[in-house]
Write a protein that holds these residues in place. Structure first.
Motif, PDB file in Angstrom:
ATOM      1  N   VAL A  47      40.088  42.755  48.313  1.00  0.00           N
ATOM      2  CA  VAL A  47      40.367  41.397  48.336  1.00  0.00           C
ATOM      3  C   VAL A  47      39.509  40.824  49.765  1.00  0.00           C
ATOM      4  O   VAL A  47      39.293  41.857  50.638  1.00  0.00           O
ATOM      5  CB  VAL A  47      41.826  40.747  48.656  1.00  0.00           C
ATOM      6  CG1 VAL A  47      42.149  41.387  49.870  1.00  0.00           C
ATOM      7  CG2 VAL A  47      41.585  39.187  48.806  1.00  0.00           C
ATOM      8  N   ASP A  48      38.655  39.704  49.505  1.00  0.00           N
ATOM      9  CA  ASP A  48      37.387  39.735  50.310  1.00  0.00           C
ATOM     10  C   ASP A  48      38.178  38.494  51.404  1.00  0.00           C
ATOM     11  O   ASP A  48      39.365  38.077  51.166  1.00  0.00           O
ATOM     12  CB  ASP A  48      36.135  39.125  50.045  1.00  0.00           C
ATOM     13  CG  ASP A  48      36.574  37.947  49.199  1.00  0.00           C
ATOM     14  OD1 ASP A  48      37.387  37.024  49.285  1.00  0.00           O
ATOM     15  OD2 ASP A  48      35.232  37.564  48.519  1.00  0.00           O
ATOM     16  N   ASP A  49      37.461  38.284  52.643  1.00  0.00           N
ATOM     17  CA  ASP A  49      37.929  37.134  53.489  1.00  0.00           C
ATOM     18  C   ASP A  49      38.104  35.887  52.932  1.00  0.00           C
ATOM     19  O   ASP A  49      38.951  35.014  53.486  1.00  0.00           O
ATOM     20  CB  ASP A  49      36.896  37.058  54.504  1.00  0.00           C
ATOM     21  CG  ASP A  49      36.715  38.334  55.229  1.00  0.00           C
ATOM     22  OD1 ASP A  49      37.581  39.212  55.192  1.00  0.00           O
ATOM     23  OD2 ASP A  49      35.718  38.500  56.100  1.00  0.00           O
ATOM     24  N   ASN A  50      37.818  35.482  51.864  1.00  0.00           N
ATOM     25  CA  ASN A  50      38.278  34.249  51.136  1.00  0.00           C
ATOM     26  C   ASN A  50      39.338  34.268  50.045  1.00  0.00           C
ATOM     27  O   ASN A  50      39.562  33.324  49.217  1.00  0.00           O
ATOM     28  CB  ASN A  50      37.144  33.723  50.386  1.00  0.00           C
ATOM     29  CG  ASN A  50      35.868  33.486  51.299  1.00  0.00           C
ATOM     30  OD1 ASN A  50      35.929  32.756  52.342  1.00  0.00           O
ATOM     31  ND2 ASN A  50      34.699  34.037  51.137  1.00  0.00           N
ATOM     32  N   GLY A  51      39.982  35.678  50.016  1.00  0.00           N
ATOM     33  CA  GLY A  51      41.100  35.601  48.997  1.00  0.00           C
ATOM     34  C   GLY A  51      40.698  36.017  47.571  1.00  0.00           C
ATOM     35  O   GLY A  51      41.650  35.909  46.851  1.00  0.00           O
ATOM     36  N   VAL A  52      39.408  36.451  47.461  1.00  0.00           N
ATOM     37  CA  VAL A  52      38.952  36.547  45.969  1.00  0.00           C
ATOM     38  C   VAL A  52      39.290  38.326  45.911  1.00  0.00           C
ATOM     39  O   VAL A  52      38.689  39.115  46.508  1.00  0.00           O
ATOM     40  CB  VAL A  52      37.504  36.617  46.004  1.00  0.00           C
ATOM     41  CG1 VAL A  52      37.165  36.972  44.553  1.00  0.00           C
ATOM     42  CG2 VAL A  52      37.108  35.172  46.178  1.00  0.00           C
ATOM     43  N   VAL A  53      40.358  38.427  44.820  1.00  0.00           N
ATOM     44  CA  VAL A  53      40.755  39.837  44.362  1.00  0.00           C
ATOM     45  C   VAL A  53      39.598  40.452  43.554  1.00  0.00           C
ATOM     46  O   VAL A  53      39.233  39.640  42.504  1.00  0.00           O
ATOM     47  CB  VAL A  53      42.146  39.736  43.922  1.00  0.00           C
ATOM     48  CG1 VAL A  53      42.747  41.026  43.471  1.00  0.00           C
ATOM     49  CG2 VAL A  53      42.915  39.205  44.994  1.00  0.00           C
ATOM     50  N   THR A  54      39.435  41.516  43.335  1.00  0.00           N
ATOM     51  CA  THR A  54      38.913  42.360  42.592  1.00  0.00           C
ATOM     52  C   THR A  54      39.130  43.582  41.981  1.00  0.00           C
ATOM     53  O   THR A  54      39.951  44.347  42.784  1.00  0.00           O
ATOM     54  CB  THR A  54      37.178  42.468  43.000  1.00  0.00           C
ATOM     55  OG1 THR A  54      36.432  41.470  43.269  1.00  0.00           O
ATOM     56  CG2 THR A  54      36.293  43.261  41.877  1.00  0.00           C
ATOM     57  N   ALA A  55      39.636  43.712  40.711  1.00  0.00           N
ATOM     58  CA  ALA A  55      40.342  44.997  39.976  1.00  0.00           C
ATOM     59  C   ALA A  55      39.268  45.967  40.044  1.00  0.00           C
ATOM     60  O   ALA A  55      38.352  45.826  39.661  1.00  0.00           O
ATOM     61  CB  ALA A  55      40.799  44.613  38.606  1.00  0.00           C
ATOM     62  N   LYS A  56      39.887  47.186  40.727  1.00  0.00           N
ATOM     63  CA  LYS A  56      38.999  48.286  40.545  1.00  0.00           C
ATOM     64  C   LYS A  56      39.204  49.604  39.611  1.00  0.00           C
ATOM     65  O   LYS A  56      38.569  49.936  38.924  1.00  0.00           O
ATOM     66  CB  LYS A  56      39.103  49.011  41.909  1.00  0.00           C
ATOM     67  CG  LYS A  56      38.457  48.097  43.117  1.00  0.00           C
ATOM     68  CD  LYS A  56      36.819  48.188  42.929  1.00  0.00           C
ATOM     69  CE  LYS A  56      36.159  47.402  44.149  1.00  0.00           C
ATOM     70  NZ  LYS A  56      34.885  47.336  43.763  1.00  0.00           N
ATOM     71  N   SER A  57      40.827  49.618  39.404  1.00  0.00           N
ATOM     72  CA  SER A  57      41.077  50.669  38.593  1.00  0.00           C
ATOM     73  C   SER A  57      42.716  50.579  38.059  1.00  0.00           C
ATOM     74  O   SER A  57      43.403  49.701  38.908  1.00  0.00           O
ATOM     75  CB  SER A  57      40.970  52.141  39.151  1.00  0.00           C
ATOM     76  OG  SER A  57      41.939  52.105  40.192  1.00  0.00           O
TER      77      SER A  57
END
Length: 326
Positions: free
Chosen positions: A294-304
């Protein structure tokens, strides 16, 4: 010569002794015939009373008040304070008129409830600038020379005004809440162990055992029951009020809500999380970065594939979203 001097000295001493005895007996006789009252200058608090007694005669007295609105007097001499001010009570007995000056005083407030830092002006009606003021507990409330009371800390104190030797009191209660502010979460779906987290909080009024009336400034954000238990109802801000004897104290309540408490993503997908109910800075982090970041703006990115918790730290609280990657 010496004998003559001694002789004249004896004569003068005898004359002085005679007059002393005569005058003393005369004064005793006058005192025995003197009619007087037990009270000639009386200060009473509103609603209180004092009974006049006549000494020096067996004759039956009669009584009269010059102002019944200030003080009344019964047939047996009982003076009752009716309203603050001054009057004279006359006693008629054995062809004599005896006077009693009566001053009635009244405290403008007998019971005062305050919160720390607040003030209330006490006035002893019917008195003058010679009145002195004192607090029984300066850690709870102080009082100035003119009767201005300042609440200091939770508890009770007695303010005493002294006038003409009469002490008149006012009871001061200073109240406060066990929490001035709390941050709650609405819709949280995970077990919380730390005491300052959760969707409920118990508020308690300190400094009094009197009846408390509870209310919420916005029931869409938080409600409160008759025992002070606050429950989060939706994101936002509100005040929870506790009212005691007409005086209110409040706690600021902020309710946070993770817009999505559970999230399913496919590998490579992203989703922006939001925390509702606040505009404060949010610190984001993931408990398992190999699954989701998750980045500083709350954007979540799925990795595995797997499960991770994304945590937002804001306003001294942690709110969570469980992320499942398929």
């Amino acid at each position: 010569m010496k004998k003559r001097i001694r002789f004249f000295a004896y004569i003068l001493t005898g004359i002085a002794l005679f007059f002393a005895i005569f005058i003393t007996k005369d004064k005793i006789a006058q005192a025995a015939n003197k009619i007087y009252l037990n009270e000639t200058d009386l200060t009473l608090e509103l609603g209180h009373y004092r009974t006049l007694k006549v000494y020096g005669t067996s004759s039956k007295p009669t009584f009269k008040s010059a102002n019944n609105r200030c003080a009344t007097v019964s047939s047996n001499g009982r003076i009752t304070a009716q309203g603050w001010g001054k009057t004279t009570v006359y006693t008629y007995v054995a062809n004599k008129t005896l006077k009693t000056k009566v001053t009635v005083v009244q405290m403008n407030k007998k019971n005062v409830t305050l919160t720390p830092g607040k003030t209330s002006q006490l006035t002893l009606w019917g008195s003058n600038s010679s009145t002195t003021w004192k607090s029984s507990n300066n850690k709870v409330a102080t009082v100035s020379d003119n009767g201005l009371v300042t609440a200091v800390g939770n508890g009770t104190a007695t303010i005493t005004a002294t006038f003409n030797g009469k002490k008149i009191t006012s009871n001061i209660t200073v109240i406060g809440l066990n929490h001035e502010s709390r941050v709650l979460e609405y819709g949280g779906r995970f077990s919380i162990t730390r005491a300052n987290f959760g969707s409920k909080v118990k508020l308690k009024v300190e400094g009094t055992k009197d009846k408390v009336t509870w209310s919420s400034g916005n029931t869409k954000v938080a409600t409160v029951d008759s025992k002070g238990k606050v429950t989060a109802r939706g994101p936002g801000n509100t005040k929870i009020y506790a009212t005691v004897n007409g005086s209110s104290v409040y706690a600021d309540i902020k309710v946070l809500q993770m817009e999505s408490s559970e999230l399913e993503l496919k590998k490579g997908e992203s989703f922006k999380l939001n925390v509702l109910g606040t505009d404060s800075y949010i610190a984001w982090r993931s408990t398992k970065k190999s699954v989701a970041v998750v980045d500083d703006n709350g954007v979540v990115t799925a990795k595995s594939p797997g499960t991770a918790k994304v945590i937002a730290e804001v306003d001294g609280r942690l709110v969570r979203c469980i992320v499942t990657v398929r």
